[in-house]
Design a protein around this motif. Structure first.
Motif, PDB file in Angstrom:
ATOM      1  N   THR A  55     -35.103 -25.239 -10.247  1.00 30.12           N
ATOM      2  CA  THR A  55     -34.730 -25.130  -8.730  1.00 30.12           C
ATOM      3  C   THR A  55     -34.090 -24.082  -8.532  1.00 30.12           C
ATOM      4  O   THR A  55     -34.775 -23.215  -7.753  1.00 30.12           O
ATOM      5  N   PHE A  56     -33.420 -23.185  -9.324  1.00 30.20           N
ATOM      6  CA  PHE A  56     -32.965 -21.972  -9.114  1.00 30.20           C
ATOM      7  C   PHE A  56     -33.940 -20.930  -9.433  1.00 30.20           C
ATOM      8  O   PHE A  56     -34.055 -20.056  -8.564  1.00 30.20           O
ATOM      9  N   LEU A  57     -34.795 -20.980 -10.379  1.00 31.25           N
ATOM     10  CA  LEU A  57     -36.134 -20.314 -10.640  1.00 31.25           C
ATOM     11  C   LEU A  57     -36.997 -20.068  -9.229  1.00 31.25           C
ATOM     12  O   LEU A  57     -37.360 -19.127  -8.774  1.00 31.25           O
ATOM     13  N   ALA A  58     -37.430 -21.442  -8.829  1.00 32.25           N
ATOM     14  CA  ALA A  58     -38.237 -21.501  -7.695  1.00 32.25           C
ATOM     15  C   ALA A  58     -37.438 -20.818  -6.401  1.00 32.25           C
ATOM     16  O   ALA A  58     -38.010 -20.034  -5.785  1.00 32.25           O
ATOM     17  N   SER A  59     -36.318 -20.998  -6.251  1.00 30.37           N
ATOM     18  CA  SER A  59     -35.396 -20.259  -5.051  1.00 30.37           C
ATOM     19  C   SER A  59     -35.360 -18.848  -5.261  1.00 30.37           C
ATOM     20  O   SER A  59     -35.597 -18.044  -4.355  1.00 30.37           O
ATOM     21  N   ALA A 211     -27.169   2.386  -3.378  1.00 31.27           N
ATOM     22  CA  ALA A 211     -26.010   1.474  -3.312  1.00 31.27           C
ATOM     23  C   ALA A 211     -26.354   0.066  -3.103  1.00 31.27           C
ATOM     24  O   ALA A 211     -25.815  -0.763  -4.087  1.00 31.27           O
ATOM     25  N   PHE A 212     -27.235  -0.572  -2.608  1.00 31.52           N
ATOM     26  CA  PHE A 212     -27.654  -1.896  -2.187  1.00 31.52           C
ATOM     27  C   PHE A 212     -28.251  -2.447  -3.629  1.00 31.52           C
ATOM     28  O   PHE A 212     -27.964  -3.506  -4.051  1.00 31.52           O
ATOM     29  N   MET A 213     -28.874  -1.601  -4.453  1.00 33.43           N
ATOM     30  CA  MET A 213     -29.530  -1.918  -5.815  1.00 33.43           C
ATOM     31  C   MET A 213     -28.370  -2.045  -6.700  1.00 33.43           C
ATOM     32  O   MET A 213     -28.411  -2.934  -7.586  1.00 33.43           O
ATOM     33  N   THR A 214     -27.396  -1.202  -6.452  1.00 32.98           N
ATOM     34  CA  THR A 214     -26.061  -1.444  -7.489  1.00 32.98           C
ATOM     35  C   THR A 214     -25.424  -2.885  -7.224  1.00 32.98           C
ATOM     36  O   THR A 214     -24.977  -3.619  -8.001  1.00 32.98           O
ATOM     37  N   LEU A 215     -25.343  -3.189  -5.946  1.00 35.95           N
ATOM     38  CA  LEU A 215     -24.708  -4.435  -5.418  1.00 35.95           C
ATOM     39  C   LEU A 215     -25.421  -5.465  -5.714  1.00 35.95           C
ATOM     40  O   LEU A 215     -24.804  -6.568  -6.144  1.00 35.95           O
ATOM     41  N   LEU A 216     -26.839  -5.383  -5.730  1.00 42.03           N
ATOM     42  CA  LEU A 216     -27.729  -6.689  -6.248  1.00 42.03           C
ATOM     43  C   LEU A 216     -27.072  -6.697  -7.541  1.00 42.03           C
ATOM     44  O   LEU A 216     -27.218  -7.944  -8.139  1.00 42.03           O
ATOM     45  N   LEU A 217     -26.986  -5.732  -8.558  1.00 41.30           N
ATOM     46  CA  LEU A 217     -27.009  -5.670  -9.930  1.00 41.30           C
ATOM     47  C   LEU A 217     -25.687  -6.466 -10.173  1.00 41.30           C
ATOM     48  O   LEU A 217     -25.314  -7.476 -11.160  1.00 41.30           O
ATOM     49  N   LEU A 218     -24.444  -6.126  -9.314  1.00 43.62           N
ATOM     50  CA  LEU A 218     -23.260  -6.680  -9.324  1.00 43.62           C
ATOM     51  C   LEU A 218     -22.992  -8.161  -9.200  1.00 43.62           C
ATOM     52  O   LEU A 218     -22.364  -8.975  -9.704  1.00 43.62           O
ATOM     53  N   ALA A 219     -23.953  -8.702  -8.125  1.00 43.32           N
ATOM     54  CA  ALA A 219     -23.920  -9.844  -7.665  1.00 43.32           C
ATOM     55  C   ALA A 219     -24.343 -10.680  -8.751  1.00 43.32           C
ATOM     56  O   ALA A 219     -24.132 -11.712  -9.220  1.00 43.32           O
ATOM     57  N   GLY A 220     -25.551 -10.286  -9.396  1.00 47.90           N
ATOM     58  CA  GLY A 220     -26.259 -10.739 -10.667  1.00 47.90           C
ATOM     59  C   GLY A 220     -25.198 -11.121 -11.701  1.00 47.90           C
ATOM     60  O   GLY A 220     -24.954 -12.145 -12.188  1.00 47.90           O
ATOM     61  N   ILE A 221     -24.546  -9.872 -12.053  1.00 47.98           N
ATOM     62  CA  ILE A 221     -23.679 -10.094 -13.142  1.00 47.98           C
ATOM     63  C   ILE A 221     -22.576 -11.064 -12.946  1.00 47.98           C
ATOM     64  O   ILE A 221     -22.054 -11.733 -13.751  1.00 47.98           O
ATOM     65  N   THR A 223     -22.578 -13.615 -10.847  1.00 42.30           N
ATOM     66  CA  THR A 223     -22.933 -15.190 -10.928  1.00 42.30           C
ATOM     67  C   THR A 223     -23.169 -15.371 -12.490  1.00 42.30           C
ATOM     68  O   THR A 223     -22.568 -16.621 -12.813  1.00 42.30           O
ATOM     69  N   PHE A 224     -23.907 -14.575 -13.080  1.00 45.09           N
ATOM     70  CA  PHE A 224     -24.037 -14.783 -14.400  1.00 45.09           C
ATOM     71  C   PHE A 224     -22.968 -15.334 -15.243  1.00 45.09           C
ATOM     72  O   PHE A 224     -22.671 -15.953 -16.368  1.00 45.09           O
ATOM     73  N   SER A 225     -21.668 -14.558 -15.115  1.00 45.10           N
ATOM     74  CA  SER A 225     -20.614 -14.760 -15.691  1.00 45.10           C
ATOM     75  C   SER A 225     -19.949 -16.031 -15.707  1.00 45.10           C
ATOM     76  O   SER A 225     -19.251 -16.128 -16.586  1.00 45.10           O
ATOM     77  N   GLN A 348     -29.679 -16.334  -7.802  1.00 43.79           N
ATOM     78  CA  GLN A 348     -30.281 -17.669  -8.530  1.00 43.79           C
ATOM     79  C   GLN A 348     -30.860 -17.363  -9.708  1.00 43.79           C
ATOM     80  O   GLN A 348     -30.806 -18.246 -10.793  1.00 43.79           O
ATOM     81  N   LEU A 349     -31.424 -16.096  -9.926  1.00 43.04           N
ATOM     82  CA  LEU A 349     -32.097 -15.849 -11.315  1.00 43.04           C
ATOM     83  C   LEU A 349     -30.782 -15.823 -12.158  1.00 43.04           C
ATOM     84  O   LEU A 349     -30.946 -16.259 -13.286  1.00 43.04           O
ATOM     85  N   ALA A 350     -29.626 -15.166 -11.968  1.00 42.62           N
ATOM     86  CA  ALA A 350     -28.466 -15.224 -12.680  1.00 42.62           C
ATOM     87  C   ALA A 350     -27.962 -16.664 -12.978  1.00 42.62           C
ATOM     88  O   ALA A 350     -27.456 -17.037 -14.150  1.00 42.62           O
ATOM     89  N   THR A 351     -28.002 -17.536 -12.162  1.00 41.16           N
ATOM     90  CA  THR A 351     -27.798 -18.863 -12.072  1.00 41.16           C
ATOM     91  C   THR A 351     -28.526 -19.817 -13.241  1.00 41.16           C
ATOM     92  O   THR A 351     -27.979 -20.577 -13.829  1.00 41.16           O
ATOM     93  N   MET A 352     -29.820 -19.238 -13.128  1.00 38.85           N
ATOM     94  CA  MET A 352     -31.013 -19.942 -14.166  1.00 38.85           C
ATOM     95  C   MET A 352     -30.553 -19.424 -15.577  1.00 38.85           C
ATOM     96  O   MET A 352     -30.436 -20.089 -16.437  1.00 38.85           O
ATOM     97  N   ALA A 353     -30.270 -18.146 -15.378  1.00 36.25           N
ATOM     98  CA  ALA A 353     -30.236 -17.162 -16.807  1.00 36.25           C
ATOM     99  C   ALA A 353     -28.959 -17.841 -17.482  1.00 36.25           C
ATOM    100  O   ALA A 353     -28.835 -17.795 -18.951  1.00 36.25           O
ATOM    101  N   GLY A 354     -27.934 -18.093 -17.015  1.00 37.91           N
ATOM    102  CA  GLY A 354     -26.547 -17.994 -17.282  1.00 37.91           C
ATOM    103  C   GLY A 354     -26.241 -19.108 -18.398  1.00 37.91           C
ATOM    104  O   GLY A 354     -26.086 -18.991 -19.518  1.00 37.91           O
ATOM    105  N   PRO A 355     -26.767 -20.332 -18.018  1.00 40.51           N
ATOM    106  CA  PRO A 355     -26.469 -21.557 -19.066  1.00 40.51           C
ATOM    107  C   PRO A 355     -27.301 -21.471 -19.996  1.00 40.51           C
ATOM    108  O   PRO A 355     -27.212 -21.856 -20.913  1.00 40.51           O
ATOM    109  N   ILE A 356     -28.603 -20.923 -20.034  1.00 40.05           N
ATOM    110  CA  ILE A 356     -29.549 -20.742 -21.214  1.00 40.05           C
ATOM    111  C   ILE A 356     -28.981 -19.795 -22.076  1.00 40.05           C
ATOM    112  O   ILE A 356     -28.952 -20.284 -23.269  1.00 40.05           O
ATOM    113  N   ILE A 357     -28.421 -18.636 -21.584  1.00 45.61           N
ATOM    114  CA  ILE A 357     -27.964 -17.750 -22.723  1.00 45.61           C
ATOM    115  C   ILE A 357     -26.598 -18.380 -23.181  1.00 45.61           C
ATOM    116  O   ILE A 357     -26.455 -17.958 -24.241  1.00 45.61           O
ATOM    117  N   GLY A 358     -25.850 -18.797 -22.272  1.00 47.68           N
ATOM    118  CA  GLY A 358     -24.590 -19.299 -22.873  1.00 47.68           C
ATOM    119  C   GLY A 358     -24.739 -20.365 -23.806  1.00 47.68           C
ATOM    120  O   GLY A 358     -24.066 -20.444 -25.032  1.00 47.68           O
TER     121      GLY A 358
END
Length: 401
Positions: A55-59, A211-221, A223-225, A348-358
């Motif tokens: 679901t998160f990948l599709a989103s 600045a926006f790209m840095t913020l995207l990276l921080l949002a992903g990190i 959520t992933f955490s 959403q990519l971080a939400t999908m990747a987090g549980p898998i890597i964890g």
């Protein structure tokens, strides 16, 4: 009637709360539904992981497209589209008896989602600039509150009725979100005459904004955490000596601790950020979150662990609202719907990747070391905030307006 941003904030908060509640209702029993209702007996763990992550990948893949449409046709139409679509799909789950059909429905849920980012973008573009950070902090509590209430409702409904009936509750609750958006949400400051952009152009424009790209990276990190620990905390509690019969309840309490801390502290961080700057709040949140994770390495008791998770949540509550507030500051109003669509894709990519890597890390190293890795990652993100000089970039962007 004169437009009131405060009334709009309340309306959209309630809509996001119901939407988040509806989604999280199925979390406690998803794997049980697959085994007992859909007949999945082999590789249940894989089926559960795929059903959750797909679901998160599709989103993530579709979010930039919905963001582009939002900037062309308005955020309110996206709220209505998403709300009614999700209500129909949750209803369909009630009638599903084949696991492959269930996967298809889960994919469609991801493809037709978008209520939350559209609501955030709507708040961001319909709130006075000096109140935007506070409003976005308030909005972050809606999702946190829904994620606390949803599993509780799902557990109670599935226990006293059935898992299928719980999907009916999800459909009814998200339908309320759609009706709220239709009849009560208001949108101003929107130019429908602007041409609609292509997603490739949006990505190119986003990449030109450092600045926006840095913020995207921080949002992903960020959520992933959170999501990297999703599959590990129940197992970690068993390692602490929690009885298996109490593991689900204990896990729910631990997960809720972070959500409760977010509800309590996010508005306070929003007020402080409006006065002191959101770059400072983001830095403090990442430092506190990093140290809080590392300290969990040393905890061996359940009560101490829950208290430390709550303390970590007090700091983490300032991270994502600060990211959202800073996105508003570095992005021009006409690009905000697309910006939050891209932000949703990263999360959403971080939400999908987090549980898998964890799950993979938990299989090869002691779970307590995952907390250390997670903490170090957040501390590195805090260093990134300083080295990229986000505050200076935001000040430059605002002075150029």
């Amino acid at each position: 009637m004169r437009f009131s941003w405060k009334r709009n904030l309340i309306v959209l908060w309630v809509g996001v709360f119901f939407c988040s509640t509806a989604y999280s209702i199925s979390i406690p029993f998803l794997s049980i539904f697959l085994s007992d209702e859909l007949g999945v007996t082999n590789h249940l763990e894989i089926w559960s992981g795929v059903s959750f992550g797909i679901t998160f990948l599709a989103s993530a893949l579709i979010s930039p497209y919905w963001g582009s449409l939002a900037d062309k046709y308005g955020r309110k139409p996206m709220l209505i589209r998403s709300g009614f679509s999700l209500a129909a799909l949750y209803l369909i789950n009630y009638f599903v008896h084949d696991p492959y059909v269930f996967l298809i429905v889960r994919v469609l849920q991801g493809l037709l989602a978008g209520f939350v980012p559209a609501a955030i973008a709507m708040v961001a573009t319909n709130t006075p600039e000096d109140k935007t950070g506070y409003a976005l902090s308030i909005m972050s509590t809606a999702g946190a509150t829904g994620s606390i209430i949803g599993p509780l409702i799902g557990g109670l409904v599935s226990f006293y009725t059935s898992n299928r009936v719980a999907f009916l509750f999800s459909a009814g609750i998200v339908l309320v979100s759609a009706l709220i958006a239709t009849f009560f949400a208001k949108e101003e400051n929107f130019d429908r005459s602007a041409p609609r952009s292509h997603v490739s152009d949006d990505i190119k424009e986003a990449r030109s904004n450092r600045a926006f790209m840095t913020l995207l990276l921080l949002a992903g990190i960020s959520t992933f955490s959170v999501m990297i620990l999703e599959p590990l905390i129940p197992i970690h509690l068993l390692d602490m000596g929690i009885a298996k019969s109490r593991a689900s309840l204990s896990s729910g309490i631990v997960f809720s601790a972070v959500g409760i801390a977010t509800v309590l502290m996010a508005p306070q961080w929003g007020r402080i950020g409006s006065r002191k700057g959101f770059g400072l709040i983001l830095f403090i949140g990442l430092i506190g979150g990093g140290i809080g994770n590392i300290l969990q390495f040393f905890v061996t008791g359940y009560v101490e662990f829950a208290v430390l998770r709550f303390a970590y949540g007090l700091f983490y509550a300032g991270v994502l609202p600060s990211v959202n507030a800073m996105i508003v500051q570095v992005i021009e109003p006409g690009f905000r719907g697309r910006a939050f669509g891209l932000n949703q894709a990263a999360s959403q990519l971080a939400t999908m990747a987090g549980p898998i890597i964890g799950g993979l890390l938990g299989a090869f190293i002691q779970i307590r070391w995952v907390f250390v890795i997670n903490g170090v990652m957040l501390l590195v993100a805090a260093v990134l905030v300083k080295t990229r000089k986000l505050d200076a970039q935001i000040a430059a962007a605002r002075s150029a307006e």
